[in-house]
Design a protein around this motif. Structure first.
Motif, PDB file in Angstrom:
ATOM      1  N   VAL A 205      -3.957  -1.549   0.180  1.00 17.80           N
ATOM      2  CA  VAL A 205      -3.548  -0.279  -0.418  1.00 17.80           C
ATOM      3  C   VAL A 205      -4.226   0.859   0.333  1.00 17.80           C
ATOM      4  N   VAL A 206      -3.442   1.839   0.789  1.00 20.70           N
ATOM      5  CA  VAL A 206      -3.986   2.970   1.535  1.00 20.70           C
ATOM      6  C   VAL A 206      -3.580   4.269   0.853  1.00 20.70           C
ATOM      7  N   TYR A 207      -4.456   5.253   0.972  1.00 19.92           N
ATOM      8  CA  TYR A 207      -4.178   6.562   0.369  1.00 19.92           C
ATOM      9  C   TYR A 207      -4.925   7.645   1.143  1.00 19.92           C
ATOM     10  N   GLY A 208      -4.280   8.797   1.323  1.00 24.43           N
ATOM     11  CA  GLY A 208      -4.942   9.939   1.928  1.00 24.43           C
ATOM     12  C   GLY A 208      -4.183  10.507   3.110  1.00 24.43           C
ATOM     13  N   LYS A 209      -4.799  11.456   3.773  1.00 22.65           N
ATOM     14  CA  LYS A 209      -4.189  12.208   4.864  1.00 22.65           C
ATOM     15  C   LYS A 209      -3.650  11.311   5.971  1.00 22.65           C
ATOM     16  N   HIS A 210      -4.432  10.297   6.334  1.00 22.23           N
ATOM     17  CA  HIS A 210      -4.052   9.423   7.447  1.00 22.23           C
ATOM     18  C   HIS A 210      -3.491   8.091   6.971  1.00 22.23           C
ATOM     19  N   ALA A 211      -3.020   8.033   5.720  1.00 24.38           N
ATOM     20  CA  ALA A 211      -2.524   6.770   5.157  1.00 24.38           C
ATOM     21  C   ALA A 211      -1.324   6.238   5.933  1.00 24.38           C
ATOM     22  N   ASP A 212      -0.365   7.093   6.264  1.00 25.78           N
ATOM     23  CA  ASP A 212       0.833   6.625   6.969  1.00 25.78           C
ATOM     24  C   ASP A 212       0.484   6.086   8.350  1.00 25.78           C
ATOM     25  N   MET A 213      -0.434   6.761   9.040  1.00 27.52           N
ATOM     26  CA  MET A 213      -0.828   6.296  10.372  1.00 27.52           C
ATOM     27  C   MET A 213      -1.516   4.940  10.291  1.00 27.52           C
ATOM     28  N   LEU A 214      -2.428   4.786   9.319  1.00 29.81           N
ATOM     29  CA  LEU A 214      -3.120   3.517   9.148  1.00 29.81           C
ATOM     30  C   LEU A 214      -2.154   2.421   8.727  1.00 29.81           C
ATOM     31  N   ALA A 215      -1.245   2.742   7.821  1.00 27.85           N
ATOM     32  CA  ALA A 215      -0.260   1.760   7.360  1.00 27.85           C
ATOM     33  C   ALA A 215       0.593   1.264   8.519  1.00 27.85           C
ATOM     34  N   SER A 216       1.020   2.182   9.375  1.00 26.64           N
ATOM     35  CA  SER A 216       1.832   1.797  10.530  1.00 26.64           C
ATOM     36  C   SER A 216       1.053   0.884  11.467  1.00 26.64           C
ATOM     37  N   LEU A 217      -0.219   1.201  11.694  1.00 29.43           N
ATOM     38  CA  LEU A 217      -1.057   0.397  12.577  1.00 29.43           C
ATOM     39  C   LEU A 217      -1.214  -1.019  12.036  1.00 29.43           C
ATOM     40  N   LEU A 218      -1.455  -1.140  10.734  1.00 31.03           N
ATOM     41  CA  LEU A 218      -1.669  -2.455  10.127  1.00 31.03           C
ATOM     42  C   LEU A 218      -0.363  -3.236  10.018  1.00 31.03           C
ATOM     43  N   ARG A 219       0.718  -2.566   9.651  1.00 29.59           N
ATOM     44  CA  ARG A 219       2.011  -3.273   9.538  1.00 29.59           C
ATOM     45  C   ARG A 219       2.443  -3.846  10.875  1.00 29.59           C
ATOM     46  N   SER A 220       2.169  -3.116  11.951  1.00 30.30           N
ATOM     47  CA  SER A 220       2.554  -3.616  13.273  1.00 30.30           C
ATOM     48  C   SER A 220       1.805  -4.884  13.635  1.00 30.30           C
ATOM     49  N   ALA A 221       0.692  -5.142  12.945  1.00 31.70           N
ATOM     50  CA  ALA A 221      -0.078  -6.357  13.183  1.00 31.70           C
ATOM     51  C   ALA A 221       0.262  -7.460  12.185  1.00 31.70           C
ATOM     52  N   GLY A 222       1.198  -7.191  11.261  1.00 34.52           N
ATOM     53  CA  GLY A 222       1.613  -8.202  10.298  1.00 34.52           C
ATOM     54  C   GLY A 222       0.924  -8.137   8.954  1.00 34.52           C
ATOM     55  N   VAL A 223       0.223  -7.043   8.679  1.00 30.12           N
ATOM     56  CA  VAL A 223      -0.464  -6.884   7.398  1.00 30.12           C
ATOM     57  C   VAL A 223       0.490  -6.261   6.384  1.00 30.12           C
ATOM     58  N   LEU A 224       0.532  -6.823   5.181  1.00 25.64           N
ATOM     59  CA  LEU A 224       1.319  -6.252   4.090  1.00 25.64           C
ATOM     60  C   LEU A 224       0.588  -5.032   3.545  1.00 25.64           C
ATOM     61  N   VAL A 225       1.241  -3.865   3.549  1.00 26.14           N
ATOM     62  CA  VAL A 225       0.579  -2.609   3.190  1.00 26.14           C
ATOM     63  C   VAL A 225       1.399  -1.869   2.139  1.00 26.14           C
ATOM     64  N   HIS A 226       0.697  -1.301   1.178  1.00 24.10           N
ATOM     65  CA  HIS A 226       1.308  -0.413   0.184  1.00 24.10           C
ATOM     66  C   HIS A 226       0.619   0.943   0.267  1.00 24.10           C
ATOM     67  N   THR A 227       1.414   2.007   0.421  1.00 24.04           N
ATOM     68  CA  THR A 227       0.875   3.361   0.462  1.00 24.04           C
ATOM     69  C   THR A 227       0.877   3.933  -0.950  1.00 24.04           C
ATOM     70  N   ALA A 228      -0.305   4.165  -1.487  1.00 25.95           N
ATOM     71  CA  ALA A 228      -0.432   4.679  -2.850  1.00 25.95           C
ATOM     72  C   ALA A 228       0.068   6.116  -2.916  1.00 25.95           C
ATOM     73  N   THR A 229       0.609   6.483  -4.055  1.00 27.38           N
ATOM     74  CA  THR A 229       1.134   7.841  -4.234  1.00 27.38           C
ATOM     75  C   THR A 229       0.178   8.748  -4.989  1.00 27.38           C
ATOM     76  N   SER A 230      -0.927   8.185  -5.504  1.00 25.98           N
ATOM     77  CA  SER A 230      -1.886   8.995  -6.247  1.00 25.98           C
ATOM     78  C   SER A 230      -3.284   8.421  -6.082  1.00 25.98           C
ATOM     79  N   PRO A 231      -4.329   9.243  -6.222  1.00 24.55           N
ATOM     80  CA  PRO A 231      -5.709   8.738  -6.148  1.00 24.55           C
ATOM     81  C   PRO A 231      -6.000   7.673  -7.194  1.00 24.55           C
ATOM     82  N   SER A 232      -5.427   7.815  -8.384  1.00 30.46           N
ATOM     83  CA  SER A 232      -5.698   6.852  -9.454  1.00 30.46           C
ATOM     84  C   SER A 232      -5.172   5.467  -9.113  1.00 30.46           C
TER      85      SER A 232
END
Length: 836
Positions: A205-232
């Motif tokens: 689970v990723v959240y924040g300013k660079h969440a999309d960049m980190l998610a893309s980096l991890l997904r390209s390596a085969g990691v299942l990623v969910h981008t959170a929509t809120s801090p909670s």
């Protein structure tokens, strides 16, 4: 007779003729409870460009990686993948290799955020107990770029004094393992990270300013990623992850017979009732943590997030456990104990009144003392001892370094008003320049004369110093070990790129290095080799076509590099060519002259022709000045008072008259020699495209050559072979001041280099001068920087050209403050180092 004399001379000179680097021919917790202050030495214009001239693109566009553990190592490898050529700015049809890696590894002692451009991520792969330290040590305007990849609870670890800054955070559900493969060229075992991810695991689970960049980096390596929509949402995910990191390790190490650990799979299959009981006890703490706020953006969501029911948590624990090697894993007890307060301790302190089974397990596995530590108020961060770590911005480059302001030393006087610097070479001139910028009255003393031109004759030549004028001046970190020292040299290169006085002088042309073929080492063209890992820009081995494209100024058909690869007979060694695109060179004469002129303009008094008789001490054995005489003789000794004496005399730094001596500063004998020449080839026959573009180093023939901007060819070498076809080369000599022996050996060096490397420009040449020097080399090969006595500071190193601008400024700051930079801790003078 002459052949024997030349061979004898060359045999005596069969050493590493490169100044400013360790030759590839060789084989060979901070914490502050307050906001750390920033001490700028003076105003400077910020820059994240490739260099101070703006000629090169910004470096490290992929950001920075902080942390040398498995996650940090994996990210660095992932970010610094293949180095591919790109169209140049000047000519889109011409391909050039980038002048830096995609991402920088932040060395210990450097403020995170000062290496990469603003807006790029700073990946902090650190324990939760170090999060606050990272925040304090990060350049304030870059804190919004922090990306924390660690086991943490945002509400407990990511709440900082500045509520307006919101960092990026990731709750990880993948692992990284490391294998070690050896590099046969230097017998170094290099850790190679391997991602352990499963499609069956819970999503990271990723959240924040660079969440999309980190998610893309991890997904390209085969990691299942969910981008959170809120801090909670990420807060709740972190609470569930805490359930796994606090429960499974203690069950694994506490449920087996006779204290033997079992796997997480065994726990889920045979100890499910005990695990349910533990989850039931800690669930109130998980719920309380999951519902907490940690940013200004989730105030309205307080109480809305949940860790789930007991069955929800148990299902999550089993899913995550079985996704890691099908459950056949044993969580690290050592790591859990290091983080115990931010794992089990956090659960006990949040709602720990009814966690009797949890406490029983901790007593059984870790003992009563550890349980008591868990129950103490405060987090791991708050338990750290305080130390005043400050960030210091260097005026010359705007790089920032961490400064331990509570490391005051007895060697420093209360106030430094006057300083003497012994040695006016690259290092001494840098130190003097920065001392005077700090308001110190500085006198530089050197036995050589002609240190500066008259003020009305700026173009007149000067004497730059013995080792400086004999320097190949290759700005590099090539093949330097250990890694800490390699990174230190990389920082030296970075300072040259950004330097506000010297930044326009280097030529960042890259270098080619010819080496023996590395058998048994897996390499991919364009990928960092194991020897350098993801820390240093490297391309190779190059194909013959690519080598010709990059360096058309070499006659590859005639060169020793080509012959060794194609003839294949006899005892010839198979070779390969490697490219290091971010390296460069500088004319040390021009650099020292420009630096001395700037220092003189700021009030530094340069005194040439001075011989130091002794270091003068008072009754308490504190250094109070020097006694000196005119090196030409005929004058009485003169006492010159100073609060501090800095020894930067190169290979002479251990001379007993300078107060240190060889017992405390052991320097090796490292004689070196360079030959300087100008090509005499017909300009119509040899076009501009056939001029040597970069640095070429041949570790087989032990020769190296570069072309300075004024057309001078600089040639150095090791154990050379003289002879062959005398008609292949034509030489003349205008070096009237050179001895016959120097001219013979210089011509031999150039002819050997011309035959082995075959630059077109050396097929006909004029020898202009030959230089000899004993290079300063501490006994362990590493720099020596710091106080040796009260009032006496030393700075000596082999890589003085590469490191001079950086070390000069850091040393000047330490001399005035008496306190220490973390990055210099490894290089302090000591008796044990002198005995190496």
């Amino acid at each position: 007779m002459w052949t024997a004399a030349i061979n004898a001379a060359l045999t005596a000179l069969s050493i590493h003729f490169v100044a400013g680097w360790i030759s590839p021919l060789s084989k060979g917790g901070l914490r502050s409870h307050r906001q750390p202050s920033l001490r700028p030495l003076s105003a400077a214009q910020p820059t994240n460009d490739g260099d101070s001239t703006g000629r090169y693109p910004p470096r490290y566009p992929g950001g920075e990686v902080l942390g040398s553990g498995k996650i940090g190592s994996y990210l660095l490898h992932r970010l610094n993948g293949p180095i591919l050529p790109l169209p140049s700015k000047e000519n889109a049809s011409e391909l050039q290799y980038p002048q830096s890696l995609n991402a920088a590894a932040v060395p210990r002692g450097v403020a995170s955020g000062c290496l990469s451009p603003k807006g790029t991520p700073i990946y902090a792969c650190v324990p939760s107990s170090s999060i606050r330290d990272v925040w304090d040590a990060t350049v304030p305007e870059r804190r919004e770029d922090l990306v924390f990849l660690c086991n943490c609870i945002p509400s407990e670890h990511l709440r900082f004094d500045d509520d307006d800054v919101e960092v990026t955070v990731a709750v990880l559900h993948f692992g990284v393992s490391q294998s070690h493969r050896g590099d046969n060229s230097n017998a170094v075992s290099i850790p190679v990270p391997k991602l352990n991810a499963s499609p069956e695991s819970p999503p990271t689970v990723v959240y924040g300013k660079h969440a999309d960049m980190l998610a893309s980096l991890l997904r390209s390596a085969g990691v299942l990623v969910h981008t959170a929509t809120s801090p909670s949402e990420v807060q709740a995910a972190a609470a569930r992850k805490l359930a796994w990191s606090s429960s499974l390790w203690v069950m694994v190490h506490g449920a087996g017979d006779e204290g033997r650990p079992v796997t997480v799979k065994d726990i889920h299959e045979t100890k499910s009732d005990e695990l349910r009981r533990l989850v039931e006890e800690v669930l109130p703490s998980l719920e309380a943590l999951a519902s907490k706020s940690w940013t200004k953006n989730d105030k309205d969501d307080v109480g809305q997030s949940s860790a789930g029911t007991v069955d929800d948590v148990l299902a999550y624990l089993e899913q995550y456990s079985m996704s890691i090697s099908n459950g056949d894993v044993i969580p690290s007890k050592d790591l859990a104990l290091r983080e115990i307060r931010d794992r089990n301790g956090l659960l006990l302190r949040t709602a720990g009144d009814d966690q009797s089974y949890h406490k029983e397990l901790l007593r059984r596995v870790a003992g009563e003392e550890v349980l008591a530590k868990c129950l103490e108020k405060g987090s791991n961060q708050e338990q750290h001892s305080t130390s005043a770590v400050e960030r210091v911005k260097c005026t010359s480059s705007n790089l920032e370094f961490l400064f331990q302001s509570n490391q005051s030393t007895s060697e420093r006087p209360t106030e430094v008003k006057k300083a003497i610097v012994v040695g006016a070479g690259m290092l001494g001139s840098n130190i003097a320049y920065h001392l005077t910028k700090r308001g110190v009255k500085v006198t530089v003393m050197d036995r050589r004369t002609n240190l500066l031109p008259p003020e009305n004759e700026q173009q007149r030549e000067i004497d730059p110093g013995t080792a400086t004028c004999s320097s190949f001046a290759w700005l590099n970190s090539n093949d330097k070990t250990p890694l800490q020292y390699k990174q230190f040299n990389q920082l030296g290169m970075e300072v040259w790129r950004r330097h506000n006085v010297l930044g326009s002088l280097p030529v960042w042309c890259g270098s080619m290095v010819r080496t023996a073929k590395q058998e048994g080492v897996e390499t991919d063209v364009g990928m960092p080799t194991l020897k350098h890992g993801p820390f240093y820009a490297h391309v190779g081995p190059l194909s013959s076509e690519e080598a010709r494209r990059l360096e058309p100024g070499i006659d590859w058909e005639s060169s020793g590099a080509s012959k060794a690869d194609t003839e294949g007979g006899g005892e010839r060694e198979e070779t390969e060519i490697h490219l290091y695109p971010e390296e460069g060179h500088v004319d040390p004469y021009e650099a020292v002259k420009k630096l001395r002129l700037s220092a003189r303009d700021n009030g530094v008094d340069f005194r040439g022709g001075v011989e130091i008789s002794c270091i003068v001490r008072d009754v308490d054995d504190r250094v109070i000045g020097v006694e000196c005489v005119n090196s030409q003789g005929g004058a009485e000794p003169t006492f010159v008072a100073a609060d501090i004496v800095v020894i930067a005399a190169g290979a002479n730094s251990s001379d007993p008259s300078l107060g240190i001596g060889s017992k405390r500063l052991k320097l090796l004998e490292q004689p070196g020699m360079l030959a300087f020449a100008r090509g005499l080839n017909d300009s119509e026959k040899f076009g501009e495209h056939q001029r040597l573009k970069g640095i070429f180093v041949d570790t087989i023939a032990q020769a190296h050559v570069l072309r300075r901007p004024d057309g001078t060819m600089v040639v150095g070498g090791g154990q050379l072979v003289v002879g062959g076809d005398d008609d292949a080369l034509s030489a003349s000599s205008s070096a009237e001041s050179q001895t016959d022996e120097d001219a013979l050996v210089g011509n031999a060096m150039i002819q050997s280099a011309a035959k082995g490397i075959a630059p077109f420009e050396l097929q006909q040449y004029e020898l202009t001068r030959v230089t000899r020097a004993n290079r300063p080399m501490p006994s362990d090969g590493l720099p020596v920087v710091g106080f040796v006595d009260e009032g006496l500071y030393v700075a000596v190193m082999h890589s003085a050209v590469t490191m001079g601008p950086l070390v000069g400024e850091l040393a000047a700051y330490e001399v005035v403050s008496g306190e220490g930079f973390q990055i210099l801790d490894r290089y302090r003078p000591s008796q044990s180092r002198a005995e190496c």
